[in-house]
Design a protein around this motif. Structure first.
Motif, mmCIF file in Angstrom:
data_model
loop_
_atom_site.group_PDB
_atom_site.id
_atom_site.type_symbol
_atom_site.label_atom_id
_atom_site.label_comp_id
_atom_site.label_asym_id
_atom_site.label_seq_id
_atom_site.Cartn_x
_atom_site.Cartn_y
_atom_site.Cartn_z
ATOM 1 N N CYS A 14 -4.368 -2.097 -8.409
ATOM 2 C CA CYS A 14 -5.514 -1.404 -7.959
ATOM 3 C C CYS A 14 -5.685 0.059 -8.581
ATOM 4 N N THR A 23 -2.904 3.943 -3.248
ATOM 5 C CA THR A 23 -2.993 2.894 -3.708
ATOM 6 C C THR A 23 -2.934 1.579 -3.018
ATOM 7 N N ARG A 31 -8.136 -2.727 -11.412
ATOM 8 C CA ARG A 31 -8.211 -2.115 -12.756
ATOM 9 C C ARG A 31 -9.057 -2.971 -13.733
ATOM 10 N N PRO A 70 -6.064 3.814 -7.980
ATOM 11 C CA PRO A 70 -5.615 4.601 -7.008
ATOM 12 C C PRO A 70 -6.889 5.472 -6.747
ATOM 13 N N THR A 118 0.907 -1.147 0.071
ATOM 14 C CA THR A 118 -0.157 0.122 0.077
ATOM 15 C C THR A 118 0.857 1.319 0.047
ATOM 16 N N LEU A 174 -11.632 -1.315 -6.924
ATOM 17 C CA LEU A 174 -10.184 -0.791 -7.046
ATOM 18 C C LEU A 174 -9.504 -1.796 -8.101
ATOM 19 N N GLU A 183 -11.669 8.107 -7.470
ATOM 20 C CA GLU A 183 -11.315 6.922 -7.686
ATOM 21 C C GLU A 183 -10.935 7.203 -9.276
#
Length: 484
Positions: A150, A145, A249, A152, A127, A247, A172
Motif C-alpha cells: 500500500c 502503511t 500502489r 503510505p 500495519t 492505498l 497520501e
C-alpha cells in the motif's frame, strides 16, 4: 476549536518598542505513546498475562465458546513494547477458527515511540507507523502503511518558536489530502484555524476567535460546509474508506473522484461576561437560516459566585418557530435543585426534575416528572458519616416501591450490598469473604440466575461466573497475572 494550554513559562518579546508577554505551551503530547491502563498496577510491572473464556448455549443445544490468551510486556517507562493475543472460537468440540495477532513498539532514549507494528497471521496484514520528532522533542511526522503493498499515508506537524502547532498536513504518498493551518495571538491563544482541501487547495473550513483584554473569547465565527438540510457536515476530512481505496500502489491516483464545489455558511457565536471569566450569555446563529439567533444560553449567579440559574433555548426545532428552552435552578452550593423543560404540546415550561442535598452536597432526594408535570419516580438516598451510600429507595408513579438498596461498610471498606426488586424480593446480593467478592443475581421468582466470584491480589486477578446456583456450569472466566 484547537485547545491551547500553557505551563506558566512566560516568553518576553519586545515588539514596537513595548514589552509583551506570551505563554509558551508545553511540548506536543504524542497520542500514540501506548501508555496502557495497566499502569494502575504500578510502573514496576514487567509483563501481564491474561486469559479469558466465555460460553453460550445455543437454542439447538450446541455449545459455543471463545477463548483468548494475551501477553503484554512493558519497558521501564511503563509503555507497551510487545502485545500478543490468540483467540479461538469453537462449537462443541470443533475449532471454527483462530485469530493470532501481535504488536511491537520501539522507543527512543527519551521514551518516545518511533515505530509501531501490528501483525495478523490470518490475512498477513502488517500495519506499521513510523514517528519522527523535532529537536525540541515535538512530534513531527507519522508515516502509516496499512500493508507493504500500500501507498503510505503521512501526517506532518509544523510548529512556531513557541511550540504552537501552525500547520498539519495529511498526505497520501506525495499528494496532500488535507492541510490545516493555525494562527495565534501574543498570549498563545488560537485566533484562526483554516482547513484546505488537497485536491485544489480550496478552503473547506475556517474559524476565527476574538478575545477581550482578560483573555476570554467574546466571538467565534466559522465558515462551514453546509449539508442539504442545514446540517453541518465533515469539512473535507479524508474518510477512512476513501483513503483505503487509493492505498494500493498499482491503482493509487488512477481513479480519483471528481472534485465537488464547496459551499460555505457562516456560523457565529458571541459571548458576554458578568466579570472576568464568568460567563453571562452565549448566543449562536447560522447566516443561511436568516441570521436569527437560533440558540442562546444565559447564566445568573449567587453572591458567592456559584451558578444560580441557567437558561438555554432554541427556535429552530419546532415547526412554528417556538423556542424550546431548558431552565436549571441551582442552590448556593452550585448544585442543581430544579430542572424545567419546554413541553412542545402544551407550549409551556414544566418541571422535569427536583433534587435536594445534605450539607455535604450529597443528593438525598430526586423526583422526576413527565411532560405534564406529574410525578413519575421518587428516589431517596441515605449516607453514613464517611459519605458512603447505605440505603436507597425508589418509588414509581403509583406510589409503590420499585427498587431498594442496602449497603454495609466497615469504616470506608465495602462489605455487603443487597438490591431488591421491591421491599423483599432480592435482585442481587453482593458480599465480601476472606476468599474474595461474591455476586449472586436472582430472577423475580427468587431463583439464582448467576453466581460469580471475583478475587484480587497485587499480582493476581481472577473472575468466574456460573449459571445457576452451582459451580459446574462455568459461563465466563478471566484471569490476569501481573509480573514485577
Amino acid at each position: 476549536m484547537k485547545h491551547i494550554s500553557s505551563i506558566g513559562l512566560l516568553a518576553i518579546v519586545l515588539l514596537c518598542g513595548c514589552a509583551t508577554t506570551r505563554v509558551v505551551p508545553p511540548p506536543h503530547e504524542n497520542a500514540h505513546t501506548f501508555l496502557e491502563d495497566n499502569l494502575r498496577y504500578g510502573v514496576d510491572v514487567d509483563s501481564i498475562s491474561e486469559y479469558s473464556f466465555s460460553k453460550i448455549i445455543l437454542k439447538n443445544g450446541e455449545i459455543r465458546t471463545q477463548t483468548e490468551q494475551e501477553q503484554k510486556t512493558f519497558n521501564k517507562w511503563g509503555n507497551l513494547v510487545y502485545n500478543e493475543s490468540r483467540m479461538t472460537f469453537q462449537t462443541n468440540d470443533t475449532i471454527d477458527f483462530t485469530i493470532h495477532r501481535w504488536r511491537t513498539n520501539t522507543y527512543n532514549d527519551l521514551g518516545q515511540i518511533v515505530r509501531a507494528e501490528e501483525h495478523d497471521s490470518e490475512d498477513g496484514l502488517c500495519t506499521s507507523v513510523d514517528y519522527t520528532y523535532t529537536k525540541r522533542g515535538l512530534l513531527e511526522t507519522e508515516v502509516e502503511t496499512y500493508h507493504p503493498n500500500c501507498v503510505p499515508t503521512t501526517t506532518k506537524h509544523t510548529y512556531d518558536r513557541y511550540n504552537n502547532e501552525v500547520c498539519t498536513e495529511y498526505l497520501e504518498a506525495d499528494s496532500v489530502l488535507l492541510r490545516i493551518t493555525y494562527k495565534y495571538n501574543r498570549r498563545g491563544q488560537l485566533v484562526e484555524e483554516s482547513s484546505f482541501r488537497g485536491a485544489d487547495g480550496a478552503l473547506t473550513r475556517r474559524t476565527t476567535n476574538t478575545y477581550n483584554r482578560h483573555g476570554d473569547v467574546v466571538k467565534t465565527a466559522t465558515l462551514e460546509t453546509l449539508g442539504q438540510e442545514g446540517v453541518i457536515v465533515n469539512p473535507g476530512w479524508p474518510e477512512e474508506d476513501d483513503i483505503r481505496k487509493h492505498l494500493n500502489r498499482d491503482t493509487w491516483g488512477k481513479n480519483r473522484p471528481p472534485v465537488k464545489p464547496i459551499k460555505l455558511d457562516t456560523i457565529e457565536t458571541v459571548y458576554s461576561y458578568k466579570s472576568k471569566g464568568v460567563l453571562a450569555e452565549k448566543r449562536s446563529r447560522y447566516s443561511a437560516w436568516g441570521g436569527d439567533w437560533y440558540t442562546a444560553e444565559q447564566q445568573e449567579y449567587h453572591n458567592n459566585g456559584n451558578l444560580a440559574k441557567k437558561t438555554t433555548w432554541s427556535n429552530y426545532r419546532t415547526k412554528d418557530g417556538s423556542r424550546v428552552p431548558w431552565v436549571g435552578i441551582y442552590n448556593e452550593q452550585g448544585l442543581i435543585v430544579e430542572e424545567y423543560h419546554y413541553s412542545t404540546k402544551e407550549k409551556a415550561l414544566r418541571i422535569a426534575t427536583r433534587k435536594e442535598y445534605n450539607d455535604q452536597g450529597e443528593e438525598v432526594l430526586r423526583m422526576d416528572y413527565d411532560s405534564k408535570g406529574t410525578l413519575r419516580t421518587k428516589t431517596t438516598t441515605t449516607y453514613n458519616s464517611n459519605g458512603k451510600v447505605v440505603e436507597k429507595w425508589a418509588w414509581g408513579h403509583n406510589g409503590k416501591v420499585s427498587a431498594h438498596e442496602e449497603h454495609t461498610y466497615v469504616g470506608d471498606v465495602w462489605m455487603e450490598s443487597k438490591i431488591y426488586y421491591d421491599t423483599t424480593r432480592l435482585k442481587q446480593h453482593n458480599f465480601k469473604t476472606a476468599e474474595g467478592e461474591n455476586f449472586i443475581v436472582y430472577d423475580k421468582n427468587g431463583n439464582v440466575k448467576n453466581n460469580s466470584v471475583f478475587v484480587k491480589t497485587p499480582n493476581l486477578e481472577w473472575y468466574r461466573s456460573y449459571q445457576g446456583e452451582g459451580t459446574d456450569d462455568l459461563r465466563n472466566e478471566l484471569r490476569r497475572d501481573i509480573f514485577r
